[in-house]
Design an enzyme around this catalytic site. Structure first.
Site, PDB file in Angstrom:
ATOM      1  N   THR A  41       0.822  -1.209   0.000  1.00  0.00           N
ATOM      2  CA  THR A  41       0.000   0.000   0.000  1.00  0.00           C
ATOM      3  C   THR A  41       0.857   1.260   0.000  1.00  0.00           C
ATOM      4  OG1 THR A  41      -1.732  -1.164   1.200  1.00  0.00           O
ATOM      5  CG2 THR A  41      -1.794   1.234   1.265  1.00  0.00           C
ATOM      6  N   GLU A  42       0.417   2.270  -0.737  1.00  0.00           N
ATOM      7  CA  GLU A  42       1.090   3.565  -0.773  1.00  0.00           C
ATOM      8  C   GLU A  42       0.068   4.660  -0.466  1.00  0.00           C
ATOM      9  OE1 GLU A  42       3.293   4.055  -4.397  1.00  0.00           O
ATOM     10  OE2 GLU A  42       4.480   2.222  -4.061  1.00  0.00           O
ATOM     11  N   TRP A  75       0.814   2.067   6.078  1.00  0.00           N
ATOM     12  CA  TRP A  75      -0.001   1.043   6.734  1.00  0.00           C
ATOM     13  C   TRP A  75       0.667  -0.330   6.650  1.00  0.00           C
ATOM     14  CZ3 TRP A  75      -2.971   3.274   9.928  1.00  0.00           C
ATOM     15  CH2 TRP A  75      -3.597   4.480   9.608  1.00  0.00           C
ATOM     16  N   ILE A  76       1.959  -0.353   6.964  1.00  0.00           N
ATOM     17  CA  ILE A  76       2.729  -1.591   6.885  1.00  0.00           C
ATOM     18  C   ILE A  76       2.876  -2.173   8.289  1.00  0.00           C
ATOM     19  CG2 ILE A  76       4.814  -2.683   6.018  1.00  0.00           C
ATOM     20  CD1 ILE A  76       3.020  -1.163   3.931  1.00  0.00           C
ATOM     21  N   ARG A  97      -6.232 -12.584   2.742  1.00  0.00           N
ATOM     22  CA  ARG A  97      -7.676 -12.470   2.924  1.00  0.00           C
ATOM     23  C   ARG A  97      -8.232 -13.633   3.726  1.00  0.00           C
ATOM     24  NH1 ARG A  97      -8.584  -9.907  -3.144  1.00  0.00           N
ATOM     25  NH2 ARG A  97      -8.001  -7.787  -2.498  1.00  0.00           N
ATOM     26  N   ARG A 127     -26.098 -10.793  34.090  1.00  0.00           N
ATOM     27  CA  ARG A 127     -26.766  -9.500  34.242  1.00  0.00           C
ATOM     28  C   ARG A 127     -28.282  -9.683  34.397  1.00  0.00           C
ATOM     29  NH1 ARG A 127     -26.382  -4.123  35.703  1.00  0.00           N
ATOM     30  NH2 ARG A 127     -27.684  -2.820  34.348  1.00  0.00           N
ATOM     31  N   GLU A 137      -6.487  -5.661   3.631  1.00  0.00           N
ATOM     32  CA  GLU A 137      -6.322  -6.609   2.521  1.00  0.00           C
ATOM     33  C   GLU A 137      -7.367  -6.375   1.419  1.00  0.00           C
ATOM     34  OE1 GLU A 137      -3.670  -7.723   2.768  1.00  0.00           O
ATOM     35  OE2 GLU A 137      -3.226  -9.123   4.375  1.00  0.00           O
TER      36      GLU A 137
END
Length: 404
Positions: free
Chosen positions: A143-144, A173-174, A267, A292, A387
């Site tokens: 990704t770039e 985002w590595i 994926r 609860r 991904e």
């Protein structure tokens, strides 16, 4: 007030009961060992590590001891040589405890598979044995800032200069970029190629783990909403010198094909994470609903809560089966982009839905970091983006359907 371990993992008997269908499928000893590791080592500490955004070094050592960094690497290279279905089940269990642990494996695993599948014999011998033991770890960088889903639009380039390439460009985002010793990088070696994907190649960059800067390379962590405890980074290349021997497969022009094949595996990993996150949300909801009370009885006895629990359990099992089917399809060597896309699309949406429903079941407590559902609610959105966004998955699925 119940203790932290119960908030994080839910009642043990409830959790095992909710997962009984998985046990009936004959989960092998490795997956059982991972499940026990998660229950014993991960769940009790995940909340504190996540809150501090602290790298889980001890848990990673435990994963190494279990052989998880070499789970699918062939035995001849020192790995466990297990199939992709087992890998998917392992990632489900890890994500049930803390999704970040599965992220620590993903880039490493995809890189190992790419080296095994496309690498030269020398490259396999050079890297796979040390990857199998976790001595060296890997990340993959595609990704770039201006090229996410459209990989053909990448601008990072490598220019050949004798026995080296000079790499220039930026990735973002590595995951694991800082602590990895290997960065598997998609870049352009022929920017003028037509079509553009024919000009892409894969270079494996070697670096020192934990070192964020060296001549020609700078790595900087990014802030995130969730997915804490492991680094997600921007990576800048400025004339970085990389040996030509690190060109995956020894041929230019195959990078796009290599990465797209690897993405099918990524994926499957994302789908397995989705199942694990959703299962954690269901386990926590079952436990909370039994404890609860409202209007004089446990909320588990209210029909509105039962409807939520039933839908959660049903969609989780459907997501699990889609994920395992995609893993088996990829293992067979057949084209698996349709199956992997379906599994990733459905399982990630199930994770998001179940995390939201778990928060509704918990009411105000679901908004508190004291309970695990608050973390699940922050982690789950990553899965619909990572991904390839789910919008892209739908296009992949539609195009494959229209081919027939």
């Amino acid at each position: 007030m119940r203790d932290e371990a119960e908030h994080e993992g839910g009642n043990e008997a409830v959790g095992l009961g909710a997962r009984r269908c998985r046990d009936a499928e004959g989960v092998n000893e490795v997956v059982q060992a991972v499940r026990e590791f998660v229950d014993r080592e991960v769940i009790p500490v995940a909340r504190g590590l996540e809150a501090a955004d602290e790298y889980p070094a001890e848990l990673v050592d435990g994963m190494r001891q279990l052989g998880l960094f070499g789970v699918t690497i062939p035995e001849r290279f020192g790995g466990l040589g297990l199939d992709l279905e087992t890998y998917a089940l392992i990632n489900e269990e890890l994500s049930r405890g803390w999704m970040s642990l599965s992220g620590i494996l993903n880039g490493h695993f995809v890189t190992a598979w790419m080296i095994e599948t496309f690498g030269t014999a020398e490259q396999q011998k050079r890297w796979l044995p040390r990857m199998a033991t976790g001595e060296i770890r890997a990340a993959f960088a595609m990704t770039e800032p201006h090229a996410g889903s459209d990989l053909q639009a990448i601008r990072t380039r490598a220019e050949r200069a004798g026995d080296e390439y000079a790499v220039t460009g930026e990735k973002t985002w590595i995951t694991n970029a800082l602590r990895a010793e290997l960065l598997t990088v998609l870049l352009k070696t022929d920017p003028g190629a037509d079509p553009p994907h024919r000009g892409t190649s894969t270079l494996i960059v070697e670096k020192e783990a934990g070192r964020g800067a060296l001549p020609g390379l700078a790595i900087a962590p990014l802030d995130k909403l969730g997915y804490k405890g492991l680094e997600t980074c921007s990576v800048a290349f400025d004339g970085l010198r990389v040996p030509a021997a690190n060109l995956l497969g020894g041929e230019e022009g195959s990078g796009f094909r290599q990465f797209m094949a690897g993405i099918e595996l990524g994926r499957v990993n994302i789908a397995a994470r989705g199942v694990g996150v959703a299962q954690a949300a269901l386990d926590a909801s079952l436990s909370y609903a039994r404890d609860r009370e409202a209007f004089g009885k446990p909320i588990a006895e209210h029909q509105a809560i039962q409807l939520k629990l039933a839908r959660m359990a049903t969609t989780i099992e459907a997501a699990r089966q889609l994920t395992l089917h995609a893993a088996r399809r990829k293992q067979s060597g057949e084209r698996a982009d349709l199956e992997a896309g379906m599994a990733k699309l459905f399982a990630s949406e199930v994770a998001l839905e179940c995390a939201t429903e778990a928060m509704r079941i918990h009411g105000g407590y679901g908004y508190s970091p004291e309970y695990v559902v608050e973390r699940l609610y922050r982690d789950a959105p990553l899965l619909v983006i990572g991904e390839g966004t789910n919008e892209i998955q739908q296009l992949v699925i539609a195009r494959r359907l229209l081919e027939s």
